[in-house]
Each structure stands twice: as structure tokens, then as C-alpha cells.
Design an enzyme around this catalytic site. Structure first.
Site, PDB file in Angstrom:
ATOM      1  N   PRO A 201      -4.649 -26.236  22.166  1.00 23.03           N
ATOM      2  CA  PRO A 201      -4.776 -25.057  23.043  1.00 23.03           C
ATOM      3  C   PRO A 201      -5.733 -24.029  22.455  1.00 23.03           C
ATOM      4  O   PRO A 201      -5.734 -23.766  21.254  1.00 23.03           O
ATOM      5  CB  PRO A 201      -3.344 -24.510  23.105  1.00 23.03           C
ATOM      6  CG  PRO A 201      -2.470 -25.678  22.774  1.00 23.03           C
ATOM      7  CD  PRO A 201      -3.251 -26.515  21.808  1.00 23.03           C
ATOM      8  N   GLY A 202      -6.566 -23.454  23.307  1.00 29.64           N
ATOM      9  CA  GLY A 202      -7.462 -22.396  22.882  1.00 29.64           C
ATOM     10  C   GLY A 202      -8.786 -22.845  22.321  1.00 29.64           C
ATOM     11  O   GLY A 202      -9.571 -22.014  21.845  1.00 29.64           O
ATOM     12  N   THR A 203      -9.083 -24.139  22.358  1.00 32.82           N
ATOM     13  CA  THR A 203     -10.329 -24.630  21.775  1.00 32.82           C
ATOM     14  C   THR A 203     -11.514 -24.507  22.722  1.00 32.82           C
ATOM     15  O   THR A 203     -12.648 -24.711  22.303  1.00 32.82           O
ATOM     16  CB  THR A 203     -10.178 -26.096  21.337  1.00 32.82           C
ATOM     17  OG1 THR A 203      -9.659 -26.865  22.428  1.00 32.82           O
ATOM     18  CG2 THR A 203      -9.231 -26.210  20.150  1.00 32.82           C
ATOM     19  N   LYS A 205     -11.561 -25.766  26.347  1.00 34.69           N
ATOM     20  CA  LYS A 205     -11.720 -26.817  27.358  1.00 34.69           C
ATOM     21  C   LYS A 205     -12.055 -26.215  28.719  1.00 34.69           C
ATOM     22  O   LYS A 205     -12.996 -26.647  29.388  1.00 34.69           O
ATOM     23  CB  LYS A 205     -10.428 -27.654  27.420  1.00 34.69           C
ATOM     24  CG  LYS A 205     -10.075 -28.358  26.119  1.00 34.69           C
ATOM     25  CD  LYS A 205      -8.841 -29.231  26.265  1.00 34.69           C
ATOM     26  CE  LYS A 205      -7.582 -28.427  26.508  1.00 34.69           C
ATOM     27  NZ  LYS A 205      -7.237 -27.543  25.356  1.00 34.69           N
ATOM     28  N   THR A 206     -11.284 -25.231  29.146  1.00 36.69           N
ATOM     29  CA  THR A 206     -11.550 -24.605  30.436  1.00 36.69           C
ATOM     30  C   THR A 206     -12.871 -23.848  30.419  1.00 36.69           C
ATOM     31  O   THR A 206     -13.621 -23.853  31.414  1.00 36.69           O
ATOM     32  CB  THR A 206     -10.397 -23.645  30.800  1.00 36.69           C
ATOM     33  OG1 THR A 206      -9.152 -24.367  30.769  1.00 36.69           O
ATOM     34  CG2 THR A 206     -10.590 -23.061  32.182  1.00 36.69           C
ATOM     35  N   HIS A 421       9.959 -11.617  -5.023  1.00 29.87           N
ATOM     36  CA  HIS A 421       9.921 -12.848  -4.219  1.00 29.87           C
ATOM     37  C   HIS A 421       8.465 -13.254  -3.928  1.00 29.87           C
ATOM     38  O   HIS A 421       8.073 -14.409  -4.173  1.00 29.87           O
ATOM     39  CB  HIS A 421      10.672 -12.618  -2.907  1.00 29.87           C
ATOM     40  CG  HIS A 421      10.819 -13.843  -2.068  1.00 29.87           C
ATOM     41  ND1 HIS A 421      12.011 -14.509  -1.915  1.00 29.87           N
ATOM     42  CD2 HIS A 421       9.919 -14.539  -1.320  1.00 29.87           C
ATOM     43  CE1 HIS A 421      11.834 -15.558  -1.120  1.00 29.87           C
ATOM     44  NE2 HIS A 421      10.574 -15.587  -0.737  1.00 29.87           N
ATOM     45  N   GLU A 422       7.681 -12.315  -3.431  1.00 29.37           N
ATOM     46  CA  GLU A 422       6.290 -12.632  -3.109  1.00 29.37           C
ATOM     47  C   GLU A 422       5.474 -12.900  -4.374  1.00 29.37           C
ATOM     48  O   GLU A 422       4.556 -13.733  -4.355  1.00 29.37           O
ATOM     49  CB  GLU A 422       5.662 -11.496  -2.297  1.00 29.37           C
ATOM     50  CG  GLU A 422       6.371 -11.162  -0.993  1.00 29.37           C
ATOM     51  CD  GLU A 422       6.513 -12.361  -0.065  1.00 29.37           C
ATOM     52  OE1 GLU A 422       5.660 -13.273  -0.125  1.00 29.37           O
ATOM     53  OE2 GLU A 422       7.483 -12.404   0.707  1.00 29.37           O
ATOM     54  N   HIS A 425       5.907 -16.554  -5.315  1.00 28.90           N
ATOM     55  CA  HIS A 425       5.029 -17.437  -4.531  1.00 28.90           C
ATOM     56  C   HIS A 425       3.608 -17.417  -5.077  1.00 28.90           C
ATOM     57  O   HIS A 425       2.971 -18.466  -5.261  1.00 28.90           O
ATOM     58  CB  HIS A 425       4.998 -16.979  -3.064  1.00 28.90           C
ATOM     59  CG  HIS A 425       6.231 -17.302  -2.288  1.00 28.90           C
ATOM     60  ND1 HIS A 425       6.767 -18.560  -2.219  1.00 28.90           N
ATOM     61  CD2 HIS A 425       7.029 -16.501  -1.505  1.00 28.90           C
ATOM     62  CE1 HIS A 425       7.834 -18.547  -1.436  1.00 28.90           C
ATOM     63  NE2 HIS A 425       8.019 -17.314  -1.004  1.00 28.90           N
ATOM     64  N   ASP A 499      11.298 -20.998   3.663  1.00 32.33           N
ATOM     65  CA  ASP A 499      10.659 -21.768   2.589  1.00 32.33           C
ATOM     66  C   ASP A 499      11.345 -23.115   2.408  1.00 32.33           C
ATOM     67  O   ASP A 499      10.695 -24.153   2.274  1.00 32.33           O
ATOM     68  CB  ASP A 499      10.719 -20.990   1.266  1.00 32.33           C
ATOM     69  CG  ASP A 499       9.924 -19.699   1.335  1.00 32.33           C
ATOM     70  OD1 ASP A 499       8.983 -19.643   2.136  1.00 32.33           O
ATOM     71  OD2 ASP A 499      10.253 -18.756   0.597  1.00 32.33           O
TER      72      ASP A 499
END
Length: 655
Positions: A201-203, A205-206, A421-422, A425, A499
Site C-alpha cells: 500500500p502507498g507505493t 499503483k493508483t 530502559h532506552e 536498547h 520487545d
């Protein structure tokens, strides 16, 4: 506007007819009239209280000496006129109304005719759009809803479509054939009767279909697959026939069917053999595209993001001869798309589409259009006349990580927990091999997350290795382990739920689909609901997995999880000083970029963004800033091969 005028005129006519009928029946009386019994009427006459009467058959309307109106009905008294004359009452005899035969029929049938007219009116309103190009009205229920677009109505051309060069070249042949058919026919070549455009979706086509219409300069019929299917069996097939009849009259022309999977799903699937109306519509579409009757000059273009569910008969040569994949754009494609959209906004010279393209891997053309629009909104809120690079960066962060929620109140304990916490990561992600670089870490709530760690790869990912997958497992558990190491086992929050879910999915796919387990080997143990079975029919054969194999799969998943869990824990404990420093920097600055993360990982003092920007302007810090920009980063690869940014947004989920 014409329909509105017609409706107003129709209601005015109905109101006028109703008023005339009510007036004819005497439904409206401006002067108050008393109703007397016949006995009271005779007594009033004998008492000399009646001055004038009007006799209309049995109905008597009179006027008293005091000027009051009254009415009564005569029972057929033969001496009434004598009594009136004797008492000096003025008598007026009214001639009986002579109604024509047609007027009598109209009056007697008027209520029925009115009901029929109202019913037709509302049916026209409900089925107003059913006519489409074939007309409107209650009898146009089976007419095509395809909208006919002329060459002046579509301004989109191939110049407005960027990032999908190969797809443009394939569909450009259709435009060339429509313009110069002899060029292909003299060599015996036949243009494809149908082109199926597939992609995420969103590439675009239309948008690509609109560009074909803008370039071809031929009649263009546009319709959605859902417009064929109705609750009544046979309506969809009738609309398909009508659409192709109109197209043949306008040949050469193009028919564009958007979201064709709504009507083109494989037949015979589901309980009871499927939907009769949809299957009949599909059968008619198959016949019209390649049946006994030719459709020379009618080219069908369809778009879908679910080609796996389409009926095999629809995909064979002679119907959709060519399938054009419209993929997510690569870095050059994203840069071209950004340039197209930036032409429509007043942009500052500082805006560099190449830098933004490098930092947005995995984003579709629609996402990039939204990014540029968000940048213009940021600039408008700041009362700027031009969109600058800072607005583009803010828009990129909003699109990738979500909008900031600075109004959300968090206690110092919650912010501190989120910071660790971040940091967990980010640190594990920087230390494990083949992991995507950390782009930004923030403890400002964004979207549904209370904090976000974003990883962006240095280039578009085409494939992904086992080592990189295991590195992702380690970094996903880094946040939970940081909470455990700093605050203790009992203080671990629910923030790592997402996570754990993502890590479990990666590990299970490594075992069941990607063949990374030594014990189970390179076999597929998963069950794909969209698998294609025998002779191309959807619904592949169910894979029978024994209980022993299921247990072994769970054990191998546990092996991958435990190995990377322990690795992440060791890395954090060995770099506990960096963990404390990064959490403190997040509490101070709330957001850390890649340059500040480099300083922290090198165990150096963290500079604020303003400090290192000033250093860069003086010349000494240019390499650091250049490195940060050149890394304009992206993300890992999803199951189907699309590279997308990795956003670890925890602790965000609540139980």
C-alpha cells in the site's frame, strides 16, 4: 446543480397539487362556521334569527341576523322552502358542480399516484449513483459505475511519478501502443490485454494508473472492485457487461479497476463454495476479458496489494498478460519522490532531499508525501515563509517515531526507569555485530510509547543474516535487562511486553521458516494461511506437525532467546558505567542523537546539540557532523523483504 433544481421543482409541484386538492375539498375555511342541527335551524328560522341561506343539495350554509355563519344538512324536508319564504329569509340556490370524467378519475386516484411518485423519487435518490456513465435512475441498478475521465480531467503524467522507473517503463508500452499501434502491429506484436499492478500500500499503483490516463490521451474508465458486488445476485455481472459495452464504443480506451481483489478472489473457497454474487461477477469479467467476443482496443489495468488471493484464471495470459510489481522505492527513488513533492512547497536552500532519503528507508511514496506535508505544517506553525531542513527532520521523526506528547505528565521515577530502559536498547545495539546504527534515543513520549530508541541501517537491506537476527534479539532484551540490573528483579515493569513479542516472533521464524536451527534443519514448519495449493488453488496443504516436533521447535526457540538474553546481560554489566552515563544524559537532554551516543560510547563528556553545532561551524567539529549526516540510517528487513526503520518504543504497553 441540475439534480438539485429538479428535486426542488418536484417538491414544489407536489406541494401545489396538495394545496389545490385540499382547497377543492373545502379543507380550508377562513371564517369560523357553526354547525347546527336541523331542528335548531328550523327554530331559528321561525324565530326570525336567519337572514340568508345558500342551498347546495342537502348542505345548507346560512347567515344569522347577527352576521354569524352556520351550516346544517337538510333531511329532505319538502316544506323547508315554504318556512324560509314565510319568515323572509333570502334564499340562494347553488348549481351543482359538473366534474369531467378525467377529473373524477384524477381525484379518486390522486392518493395512489402520489404514493407511486414519492416511491419513484426515493428510489432515484438511493440508486442515483448506479447509473455512472450509463445513466441514472431507478432502472439503472445494473448499469456500470465506471467513471469516464476525459484527457482534460487528469493532469497527472509520468513526470509526476518517481521512484518506480521499471514499472513506468513497462506501462509506458501501453501508452506507446495507443498512440502508435502500427509500430507494434507491423512486426506481429500484440499489446497485453491486461496489466496487473501489485505492490505494498502507498507505493503509487493508483498514481501510476492516473499517469497512464494523462499520457495516453484516450478515454479512461475508472472503477473500484467493490463497485461490482451487490447483495443481489447478477447485478455485478450486469455491471461488468455494461462497462465493457461502453468501453467498446469508446475504443481504443483503458479500463482501470482498483482493488480488484474485492471481486477477483479465487472461486470455490469457503463454506458453501463461496459468494455466488462475487463468483458470477468474476465469471463475467473472465469472459469479457478473453471470451468469444473480442475486445480489440480495450486495455484493462488493475491494481491490488493482495495478488496471492486472486483466481488463477484471472492471471493467465490473454487476460492479465503482464504483472507489474510496484515496489517500495530505494534510496534514489526516495530522493526523486521527495524532489517531486518539494516542487509543490516553498523550500529553503538548506533542504537536502538526499539526506532525508538516506534516513527514510522502507517508506513508501505515500509516506514521503505525508512527510513533506508534515514539514510544511511545522513551518506554518512557526510562522516561517520557507520550509527548512529542521522542519524536514522534525517531520521525519514524527513519521517514523510518532508525535511528541510533551503534555503527558511522568514522575521522575518513571522518567528515570524509561531512561535506563532506552539506554539498554541503545548500548546493546551499538555493541553487537551487524546491528543497525542507533539513530536517536528519546524519553519524550511519542505515539503510544513512553520512550523510543530508533535504529536506521546505513543502506537499504536486501537480505538479512542469522548473525544480524541474533543481534536484534539481544538489543530487544536490552531494555528489560537494564531495568533488572539497575532496579532489581522485583522492579521490572511491563514496558518490555512488545520487545518480548517481537523477539519471540523473530526466534520462532528463525526456527520454523528460515532454517537456522541445527536440530530441525532447513525445513519449513510454519503454516501459511495464504499458501497456494495444488493446481494454483489457494489454501495450501496443512502441514501436520507432531507433538514431539512442536516440543523440539519450542526448545530451539528457547535456545536462541536464552543465548542472546545472556549475551545482552553480559554486555550491559561490562558497560555499566556507560549505562549510568547515558541514562543521566537522557534525563538532562531528553533526546540524544548519534553524535552524542558516539561520545557516550567513547566514555567522553556529552555535549549538548547546540555545543557541537557551534563547534562544527567553527570548523573543528565538521567531521562528526558529517559522519552523523552520512549515516542517515535505516532499518532491518521484514519477513517479505521490505526494509523498514526499527523503532523500539518501550515502556509503552500497559497490562
Amino acid at each position: 446543480m441540475n439534480d438539485m433544481v429538479k428535486n426542488i421543482i418536484m417538491w414544489v409541484v407536489i406541494a401545489a397539487v396538495l394545496m389545490s386538492v385540499f382547497n377543492n375539498f373545502g379543507g380550508v375555511n377562513q371564517q369560523k362556521t357553526n354547525t347546527l342541527s336541523y331542528s335548531e335551524f328550523i327554530n331559528s328560522v321561525n324565530a326570525g334569527q336567519v337572514s340568508k341561506v345558500s342551498i347546495d343539495g342537502p348542505t345548507i350554509i346560512g347567515l344569522t341576523s347577527a352576521g354569524e355563519r352556520f351550516t346544517t344538512r337538510s333531511p329532505g324536508d319538502m316544506h323547508m322552502v315554504d318556512d324560509l319564504l314565510k319568515n323572509g329569509v333570502e334564499i340562494v340556490a347553488k348549481e351543482p358542480d359538473e366534474q369531467s370524467f378525467l377529473m373524477s378519475i384524477l381525484i379518486s386516484w390522486f392518493p395512489m399516484l402520489l404514493l407511486i411518485g414519492v416511491w419513484i423519487f426515493f428510489m432515484r435518490q438511493m440508486q442515483g449513483g448506479a447509473g455512472g456513465a450509463g445513466g441514472r435512475g431507478a432502472m439503472s441498478f445494473g448499469k456500470s459505475k465506471a467513471k469516464l475521465l476525459t484527457e482534460d480531467e487528469i493532469k497527472v503524467t509520468f513526470d509526476d511519478v518517481a521512484g518506480i522507473q521499471e514499472a513506468k517503463e513497462e506501462v509506458a508500452e501501453v501508452v506507446d501502443f495507443l498512440r502508435e499501434p502500427g509500430k507494434f502491429q507491423k512486426l506481429g506484436g500484440m499489446i497485453p490485454r491486461g496489466i496487473l499492478m501489485t505492490g505494498s500500500p502507498g507505493t503509487g499503483k493508483t498514481l501510476l494508473a492516473k499517469a497512464i490516463a494523462g499520457e495516453a490521451k484516450v478515454p479512461f474508465f475508472s472503477i473500484s472492485g467493490s463497485d461490482f458486488v451487490e447483495m443481489f445476485v447478477g447485478v455485478g455481472a450486469s455491471r461488468v457487461r455494461d462497462m465493457f459495452e461502453q468501453a467498446k464504443k469508446s475504443a481504443p480506451c483503458i479500463i482501470f479497476i482498483d482493488e480488484i481483489d474485492a471481486v477477483g478472489r479465487a472461486r470455490g473457497i469457503g463454506i458453501g463454495g463461496g459468494n455466488d454474487e462475487r463468483e458470477q461477477t468474476l465469471n463475467q469479467l473472465l469472459v469479457e476479458m478473453d471470451g468469444f467476443s473480442g475486445n480489440e482496443g480495450v486495455i484493462v489495468i488493475a491494481a491490488t496489494n493482495r495478488p496471492d488471493v486472486l483466481d488463477p484464471a484471472l492471471l493467465r495470459p490473454g487476460r492479465f498478460d503482464r504483472q507489474v510489481v510496484v515496489p517500495l522505492p530505494d534510496i534514489r527513488g526516495r530522493e526523486q519522490i521527495l524532489k517531486v513533492h518539494l516542487k509543490k512547497v516553498p523550500a529553503d536552500d538548506s533542504v537536502n532531499p538526499n539526506v532525508i532519503a538516506r534516513g527514510t528507508p522502507g517508506l513508501s511514496g505515500a509516506d514521503l508525501a505525508n512527510l513533506v506535508n508534515e514539514a510544511t505544517l511545522f513551518a506554518a506553525r512557526a510562522n516561517k515563509k520557507l520550509v527548512d531542513m529542521n522542519d524536514m527532520e522534525n517531520a521525519k521523526d514524527k513519521v517514523l517515531m510518532g508525535a511528541e506528547r510533551r503534555s503527558m505528565v511522568m514522575s521522575e521515577e518513571e522518567k528515570n526507569c524509561t531512561a535506563y530502559h532506552e539506554s539498554g536498547h541503545a548500548i546493546v545495539g551499538r555493541l553487537v555485530p551487524e546491528h543497525d546504527p542507533v539513530y536517536k534515543v528519546t524519553i519524550i513520549p511519542r505515539g503510544r510509547a513512553l520512550g523510543v530508541t530508533m535504529f536506521l541501517p546505513e543502506r537499504d537491506a536486501i537480505s538479512i543474516s542469522k548473525q544480524k537476527l541474533e543481534s536484534q534479539l539481544s538489543s530487544l532484551y536490552g531494555g528489560r535487562l537494564a531495568e533488572k540490573i539497575i532496579f532489581g528483579e522485583e522492579a521490572v515493569t511491563t514496558g518490555a511486553s512488545n520487545d518480548i513479542e517481537r523477539a519471540s516472533a523473530i526466534a520462532r521464524n528463525m526456527v520454523t521458516q528460515w532454517g537456522f536451527s541445527e536440530k530441525l534443519g532447513a525445513l519449513n514448519y510454519g503454516e501459511d494461511e495464504n499458501a497456494i495449493g495444488h493446481m494454483g488453488q489457494p489454501g495450501g496443504q496443512t502441514k501436520m506437525i507432531s507433538d514431539e516436533t512442536t516440543q523440539l521447535i519450542n526448545e530451539e526457540v528457547r535456545v536462541f532467546i536464552d543465548r542472546n538474553y545472556l549475551r545482552a546481560e553480559k554486555l550491559l554489566k561490562d558497560n555499566i558505567d556507560i549505562l549510568h552515563s547515558m541514562a543521566a544524559a537522557l534525563m538532562k537532554y531528553e533526546t540524544l542523537d548519534s553524535t552524542q551516543l558516539d561520545q557516550l560510547m567513547a566514555r567522553k563528556e556529552v555535549q549538548s546539540p547546540k555545543d557541537w553545532e557551534d563547534t562544527d561551524e567553527s570548523g573543528s567539529g565538521s567531521s562528526a557532523k558529517s559522519k552523523s549526516k552520512s549515516k542517515s540510517k535505516s532499518k532491518s528487513k521484514s519477513k517479505d523483504g521490505d526494509a523498514k526503520p526499527t523503532v523500539v518504543g518501550d515502556p509503552a504497553e500497559q497490562p
